[in-house]
Write a protein that holds these residues in place. Structure first.
Motif, short mmCIF file in Angstrom:
data_model
loop_
_atom_site.label_atom_id
_atom_site.label_comp_id
_atom_site.label_asym_id
_atom_site.label_seq_id
_atom_site.Cartn_x
_atom_site.Cartn_y
_atom_site.Cartn_z
N ILE A 1 -5.30 -0.94 -5.33
CA ILE A 1 -3.99 -0.52 -5.82
C ILE A 1 -2.99 -0.95 -4.76
N VAL A 2 -1.98 -1.71 -5.18
CA VAL A 2 -0.95 -2.20 -4.27
C VAL A 2 0.37 -1.55 -4.67
N ALA A 3 0.91 -0.73 -3.77
CA ALA A 3 2.15 0.01 -4.03
C ALA A 3 3.09 -0.15 -2.83
N PRO A 4 3.94 -1.17 -2.84
CA PRO A 4 4.81 -1.45 -1.69
C PRO A 4 5.78 -0.32 -1.31
N HIS A 5 6.07 0.59 -2.23
CA HIS A 5 7.02 1.66 -1.92
C HIS A 5 6.40 2.78 -1.06
N LEU A 6 5.08 2.78 -0.93
CA LEU A 6 4.43 3.81 -0.12
C LEU A 6 4.46 3.45 1.36
N PRO A 7 4.26 4.44 2.23
CA PRO A 7 4.21 4.14 3.67
C PRO A 7 3.09 3.14 3.99
N GLU A 8 3.26 2.38 5.04
CA GLU A 8 2.40 1.26 5.42
C GLU A 8 0.89 1.48 5.29
N PRO A 9 0.30 2.51 5.82
CA PRO A 9 -1.17 2.58 5.72
C PRO A 9 -1.66 2.82 4.29
N ARG A 10 -0.78 3.23 3.36
CA ARG A 10 -1.20 3.53 1.99
C ARG A 10 -0.69 2.54 0.96
N GLN A 11 -0.12 1.43 1.41
CA GLN A 11 0.40 0.44 0.47
C GLN A 11 -0.71 -0.29 -0.28
N ILE A 12 -1.85 -0.45 0.34
CA ILE A 12 -3.00 -1.08 -0.31
C ILE A 12 -4.18 -0.12 -0.19
N VAL A 13 -4.66 0.34 -1.36
CA VAL A 13 -5.73 1.33 -1.38
C VAL A 13 -6.92 0.74 -2.15
N PRO A 14 -8.06 0.56 -1.49
CA PRO A 14 -9.25 0.08 -2.19
C PRO A 14 -9.91 1.21 -2.98
N VAL A 15 -10.41 0.87 -4.18
CA VAL A 15 -11.15 1.83 -4.99
C VAL A 15 -12.43 1.16 -5.48
N SER A 16 -13.52 1.91 -5.51
CA SER A 16 -14.80 1.30 -5.86
C SER A 16 -15.34 1.71 -7.23
N ASP A 17 -14.69 2.73 -7.87
CA ASP A 17 -15.16 3.16 -9.18
C ASP A 17 -14.04 3.91 -9.90
N LYS A 18 -14.33 4.34 -11.12
CA LYS A 18 -13.32 5.01 -11.94
C LYS A 18 -12.81 6.29 -11.26
N GLU A 19 -13.71 7.06 -10.68
CA GLU A 19 -13.31 8.31 -10.03
C GLU A 19 -12.38 8.03 -8.85
N GLN B 1 -8.46 9.24 -8.51
CA GLN B 1 -8.01 9.99 -7.34
C GLN B 1 -6.86 9.26 -6.63
N ALA B 2 -6.99 7.95 -6.46
CA ALA B 2 -5.94 7.18 -5.79
C ALA B 2 -4.64 7.21 -6.59
N LEU B 3 -4.73 7.11 -7.92
CA LEU B 3 -3.52 7.17 -8.74
C LEU B 3 -2.92 8.57 -8.75
N ARG B 4 -3.77 9.58 -8.72
CA ARG B 4 -3.27 10.96 -8.63
C ARG B 4 -2.45 11.12 -7.36
N LEU B 5 -2.96 10.62 -6.24
CA LEU B 5 -2.21 10.70 -4.98
C LEU B 5 -0.93 9.88 -5.05
N LEU B 6 -1.00 8.71 -5.65
CA LEU B 6 0.19 7.86 -5.77
C LEU B 6 1.28 8.56 -6.59
N PHE B 7 0.89 9.12 -7.75
CA PHE B 7 1.89 9.75 -8.61
C PHE B 7 2.43 11.07 -8.05
N HIS B 8 1.71 11.69 -7.12
CA HIS B 8 2.20 12.92 -6.50
C HIS B 8 2.89 12.68 -5.16
N ASP B 9 2.92 11.45 -4.71
CA ASP B 9 3.58 11.12 -3.45
C ASP B 9 5.09 11.32 -3.60
N PRO B 10 5.75 11.91 -2.60
CA PRO B 10 7.21 12.12 -2.69
C PRO B 10 8.00 10.83 -2.94
N SER B 11 7.55 9.72 -2.38
CA SER B 11 8.26 8.45 -2.61
C SER B 11 8.20 8.06 -4.09
#
Length: 142
Positions: A85-103, A107-117
């Motif tokens: 998941i590549v989200a340039p609007h997030l802070p640097e360490p979380r701009q690129i998040v690797p995911v290995s399965d559906k779960e 989880q990564a999208l849940r964190l992305l959508f709940h991020d204040p940014s």
């Protein structure tokens, strides 16, 4: 001697991808987000393939303003996990998040959508979308 009729042009050595449907999954997320903001904007999932790299862009659209904002993209090789998941609007360490399965993706999208940014961006775009609709309605003769 008569030739054998081929039933299909699809080669028998190729099989359809029976794996996870990334586009459908993201379209569900898009529908949920659109419903959450009460249709203040549209969300489009744009799919692109560059060689073996599959890219799904999650794009918020404000048609009245002719504006598009790519919230994030999902990228993977061969349209299979692992993905990023590549989200340039997030802070640097979380701009690129690797995911290995559906779960992990959920989880990564849940964190992305709940991020204040993210919530700030979505709220601003929803407000702009509502203002555009109100302005358009007030300028239409009726």
């Amino acid at each position: 001697m008569p030739k054998h009729k081929q039933a299909s042009l699809w080669p028998s050595t190729l099989t359809t991808d029976r794996g996870f449907d990334f586009k459908k999954f993201l379209q569900t997320q898009a529908s949920d987000l659109k419903r959450l903001v009460k249709n203040a904007f549209d969300v489009d999932i744009e799919a692109r393939v560059v060689e073996s790299l599959f890219i799904y862009n999650f794009v918020i659209e404000l048609p009245e303003r002719d504006y598009r904002y790519q919230l994030f993209s999902l990228r993977m090789i061969g349209n299979e996990f692992p993905a990023q998941i590549v989200a340039p609007h997030l802070p640097e360490p979380r701009q690129i998040v690797p995911v290995s399965d559906k779960e992990g993706l959920e989880q990564a999208l849940r964190l992305l959508f709940h991020d204040p940014s993210t919530t700030r961006i979505v709220a601003t775009l929803a407000s702009d979308g509502r203002a555009s609709v109100v302005k358009t309605r007030s300028t239409v003769p009726g």
